[in-house]
Write an enzyme that holds these catalytic residues in place. Structure first.
Site, PDB file in Angstrom:
ATOM      1  N   CYS A   1       0.837  -1.190   0.000  1.00  0.00           N
ATOM      2  CA  CYS A   1       0.000   0.000   0.000  1.00  0.00           C
ATOM      3  C   CYS A   1       0.877   1.246   0.000  1.00  0.00           C
ATOM      4  O   CYS A   1       2.104   1.167  -0.076  1.00  0.00           O
ATOM      5  CB  CYS A   1      -0.930   0.005   1.213  1.00  0.00           C
TER       6      CYS A   1
ATOM      7  N   ASP B   1      -7.838  11.854 -27.585  1.00  0.00           N
ATOM      8  CA  ASP B   1      -8.040  10.606 -28.321  1.00  0.00           C
ATOM      9  C   ASP B   1      -6.868  10.203 -29.199  1.00  0.00           C
ATOM     10  O   ASP B   1      -6.883   9.137 -29.792  1.00  0.00           O
ATOM     11  CB  ASP B   1      -9.291  10.715 -29.204  1.00  0.00           C
TER      12      ASP B   1
ATOM     13  N   ASP C   1      -8.864  18.014 -25.723  1.00  0.00           N
ATOM     14  CA  ASP C   1      -8.272  18.115 -27.048  1.00  0.00           C
ATOM     15  C   ASP C   1      -9.404  18.485 -28.007  1.00  0.00           C
ATOM     16  O   ASP C   1     -10.570  18.182 -27.736  1.00  0.00           O
ATOM     17  CB  ASP C   1      -7.644  16.774 -27.441  1.00  0.00           C
TER      18      ASP C   1
ATOM     19  N   ASP D   1      -1.810  12.957 -27.665  1.00  0.00           N
ATOM     20  CA  ASP D   1      -2.377  13.268 -26.351  1.00  0.00           C
ATOM     21  C   ASP D   1      -1.802  12.375 -25.250  1.00  0.00           C
ATOM     22  O   ASP D   1      -2.019  12.644 -24.069  1.00  0.00           O
ATOM     23  CB  ASP D   1      -3.905  13.087 -26.373  1.00  0.00           C
TER      24      ASP D   1
ATOM     25  N   CYS E   1       3.741   1.558   2.467  1.00  0.00           N
ATOM     26  CA  CYS E   1       4.955   0.823   2.064  1.00  0.00           C
ATOM     27  C   CYS E   1       5.813   1.695   1.149  1.00  0.00           C
ATOM     28  O   CYS E   1       7.040   1.758   1.283  1.00  0.00           O
ATOM     29  CB  CYS E   1       4.584  -0.463   1.326  1.00  0.00           C
TER      30      CYS E   1
END
Length: 747
Positions: A13, A630, A431, A634, A16
């Site tokens: 986690c 997309d 975008d 990007d 840690c």
């Protein structure tokens, strides 16, 4: 200073990850250490003259973890896959024993028949031993909880595994104690066994860890796909001959030949030839860019329709594509500033509970004068009622339901981290091409000159463009076909790069192109120049059409706005979120699109490698930023943003780099994802409040507070029931998320 990275094993986690950072940062010569829990990678800056890598590894191991050198992609991918399969096998194996254990331990309470051999009323010892026999394999399968959790506890860095180890360990120890009492003849302890609690908790947590591993995010695949865009070879002119060589052998100054349909191998400057290149994989813009001598070309872009020769100017790690890959790697390896609430609470909770259990047990024995059995009961009651399973389930159950609900509504949230972070977003950057707009040019306007009808103009333009491979021409042809216009045979066709096209149709010479083409052929524009400028200001791409030397009209094509773009922006504004549009397109076109949908701010003419920098600027102001895109261009921005949201119709690389994928490519799913995150985080906080509340109220009772004033002593069985009730409450509350509805402003 040097930079180095290690793969870290044994982390469970966020606490840690912080323990590893603290262990490394305290060494003299290490200036910065950053652990990315998602990629399980430590990146640090150090001075080799002051500290050795062996010393850093040793310090990490002393903190309870293992450091390995970065493995090759294939080896790391295989190791991760093996780990996921191992978790699935552990869960299935645990469930095989846990299900019958639940029947044996709880069945008789619900009237289910039990064989006399291990019926608690007839053979209580067999009843206990059967449960112990079914629990033992589950403990063996989940032994990693103990090895990791207890080691972290003893190192002073308790984590979620520590909580699981203590809780299930307490239940098993008490079960063994109860079994011992049964052996000694006290059959009443047959009703005080808690073996099933330990088994169920371990099975559920194993399932949670498996689901977490599956949804963590495939960071390496995005990098692989980016690398796959680059050609493996290049056709280079050496000693006046064309020679095919490896891309790694290309040097600056080489003259490279690229034929139609081939990918350009490296960045360079055209020295001979005319063509157009598809740079959509880098810029996101769908319209090919005309190239002639003196123009720049970029590696991985596609040469469309002409052979060219260009001089290599950037090779290897200096190319635009290589820089994008580097940006993605850097963004993915950086640490997301996400607070894990359960781990923060557990960091204080575990040592306090252990201390209270020890103090209360010893207090009753030495000060209260009670027996060892009484004191042990108090000790175990405190640990059992403080069992952290509710804390352990608080976050994953809500995240499981939340991500499931998202998938149900076309919003794929790839990790719990993304779900937790999205609710903090203050600014969303969209975008333009393919995200706010369709990404596919469409015919928008037909303006005719005297003597020509719209139908005739469209017929001539479409017939001429039929021979063109340009996306603008495709848009005109598609529009004509949709209207049922009959296209005529093209007798002659010629593309004039940088100007337009000319064609002979039915004996008539048709020109389609820009002002330069009309001027060169002596065509008078007859007042259409004003309309041309107006259309351009609106973000459209107009072209003049001339027939036999006379102006016939204007046809305009544009990348149209998606149906729900404006609604999505309005919904985000209602949520108090700033909306920004970023694009490589010119400022005039960008402003025209932004005005149509109500965008707050526009970042235009932004190069692919600069998109991530624009996000960093906003983040430096303390803002939580989401990026919606997309295209491959990007990918660095999606990775750099606090939350990357990819459109489902986009490229694979964009979707791999993103934290959230909108399967339906509907921008209304952006506010849906944000609202789902807010609902889930609210649910997690409620779960933690329930879990912590049960423990806070129950621990004093378990310590014997009521018994001091003549009240009852909390029986471990009741403590176990309270613990179970807290877990049931948490899961039941998480299930309320199933009522979440997309596009519901009340959520």
């Amino acid at each position: 200073m040097a930079e180095k990275s290690f793969k870290i094993e044994g982390m469970a986690c966020a606490s840690c990850a912080r323990a590893v950072e603290k262990a490394v940062e305290k060494l003299d010569g290490v200036t910065e250490a950053n652990v990315n829990l998602a990629t399980e990678k430590l990146i640090f800056n150090y001075e080799p003259s002051k500290v050795k890598l062996a010393d850093i590894k040793k310090e990490i191991e002393s903190a309870g973890f293992k450091a390995n050198d970065d493995e090759a992609d294939a080896a790391a991918s295989q190791k991760k896959e093996d780990e996921v399969k191992s978790l699935l096998r552990r869960f299935i194996a645990s469930a095989i024993f846990t299900v019958p254990l639940l029947y044996v331990s709880m069945g008789h309470m619900m009237g289910a028949p039990l064989p006399a051999f291990f019926n608690p009323d007839i053979n209580p010892l067999n009843f206990a031993l059967v449960q112990l026999a079914l629990t033992a394999p589950v403990v063996v399968f989940g032994r990693k909880f103990y090895s990791v959790g207890l080691k972290a506890l003893f190192k002073g860095n308790p984590n979620m595994d520590s909580l699981i180890a203590i809780g299930t360990g307490a239940a098993v120890v008490y079960g063994l104690f109860a079994t011992y009492k049964i052996i000694k003849g006290d059959s009443s302890y047959a009703m005080h066994l808690y073996f099933e609690s330990a088994a169920v908790i371990m099975s559920l947590i194993t399932l949670g860890k498996y689901l977490e591993s599956v949804t963590k995010g495939k960071t390496s695949e995005a990098i692989k796909k980016l690398m796959g865009l680059q050609p493996k070879t290049a056709l280079v002119i050496r000693d006046k001959k064309e020679v095919e060589i490896s891309i790694d052998d290309v040097v600056q100054g080489d003259i490279i030949v690229v034929k139609p349909g081939e990918r350009i191998p490296v960045d360079g400057e055209v020295v001979d030839g005319v063509t157009s290149t598809d740079e959509s994989m880098l810029t996101g813009e769908s319209i090919p860019v005309e190239k002639s001598a003196g123009d720049l070309v970029f590696g991985a872009s596609i040469n469309k329709n002409g052979s060219i020769k260009f001089k290599a100017t950037k090779v290897g790690k200096d190319t635009v594509l290589a820089q994008i890959i580097k940006l993605v790697e850097d963004a993915q390896s950086s640490k997301a500033p996400i607070a894990k609430m359960a781990n923060v609470i557990s960091g204080y909770f575990v040592p306090i509970v252990i201390s209270l259990a020890v103090i209360s047990g010893l207090g009753w024995y030495f000060i209260g004068g009670e027996s060892a059995t009484f004191s042990l009961t108090i000790f175990i009651s405190v640990l059992v009622i403080a069992c952290p399973c509710a804390l352990g389930l608080a976050t994953p159950t809500a995240i499981m339901v939340g991500t499931g609900k998202g998938a149900e509504n076309g919003v794929l949230i790839k990790s719990g981290v993304a779900l937790e972070t999205a609710h903090q977003v203050e600014t969303i950057i969209f975008d333009k091409t393919g995200t706010i707009t369709e990404g596919k040019p469409k015919l928008t306007d037909i303006i005719t000159a005297k003597g020509f009808s719209k139908e005739k103009l469209l017929q001539l333009a479409a017939s001429a463009e039929k021979g063109s491979e340009h996306p603008l021409g495709d848009a005109i042809v598609r529009a004509a076909e949709e209207k049922g216009t009959e296209l005529k045979q093209c007798e002659m066709f010629n593309s004039v790069p940088g100007y337009g096209i000319e064609a002979t149709i039915g004996g008539e010479l048709v020109l389609a192109g820009n002002k330069k083409l009309m001027a060169e052929r002596g065509v008078e524009l007859e007042g259409l120049a004003d309309s041309f400028e107006t259309l351009s200001r609106d973000g459209k791409t107009p072209m003049y059409i001339a027939v036999n030397g006379d102006i016939a009209g204007l046809i305009a094509v544009a990348d149209t706005v998606k149906e729900n773009s404006k609604k999505a922006v309005e919904a985000l504004h209602k949520m108090g979120i700033q909306v920004v549009m970023i694009t490589g397109d010119n400022i005039r076109t960008a402003n025209a699109i932004a005005g149509q949908v109500g965008i707050d701010a526009v970042l235009a003419e932004v190069l692919p490698e600069d998109k991530a920098d624009e996000i960093k600027k906003l983040q430096s102001e303390g803002k939580k930023v989401a990026m919606v895109g997309d295209g491959i261009n990007d990918a660095p921005a999606l990775a750099q943003a606090d939350i990357g949201i990819a459109i489902g119709s986009g490229t694979d690389v964009a979707m791999e780099s993103a934290d959230i994928v909108l399967v339906r490519s509907d921008l209304m799913d952006v506010p849906t994802a944000i609202r789902l995150s807010k609902s889930t985080i609210r649910n997690i906080k409620e779960n933690l409040l329930w879990a912590f509340g049960y423990n806070t109220l129950g621990i004093p009772v378990a310590m014997g507070l009521l018994h001091i004033f003549g009240g009852p002593l909390l029986n471990p069985m009741i403590a176990g029931a309270a613990m179970s009730l807290s877990s049931v409450s948490v899961v039941t509350n998480a299930l309320r998320l199933k009522r979440f509805k997309p596009h519901d402003t009340r959520s």
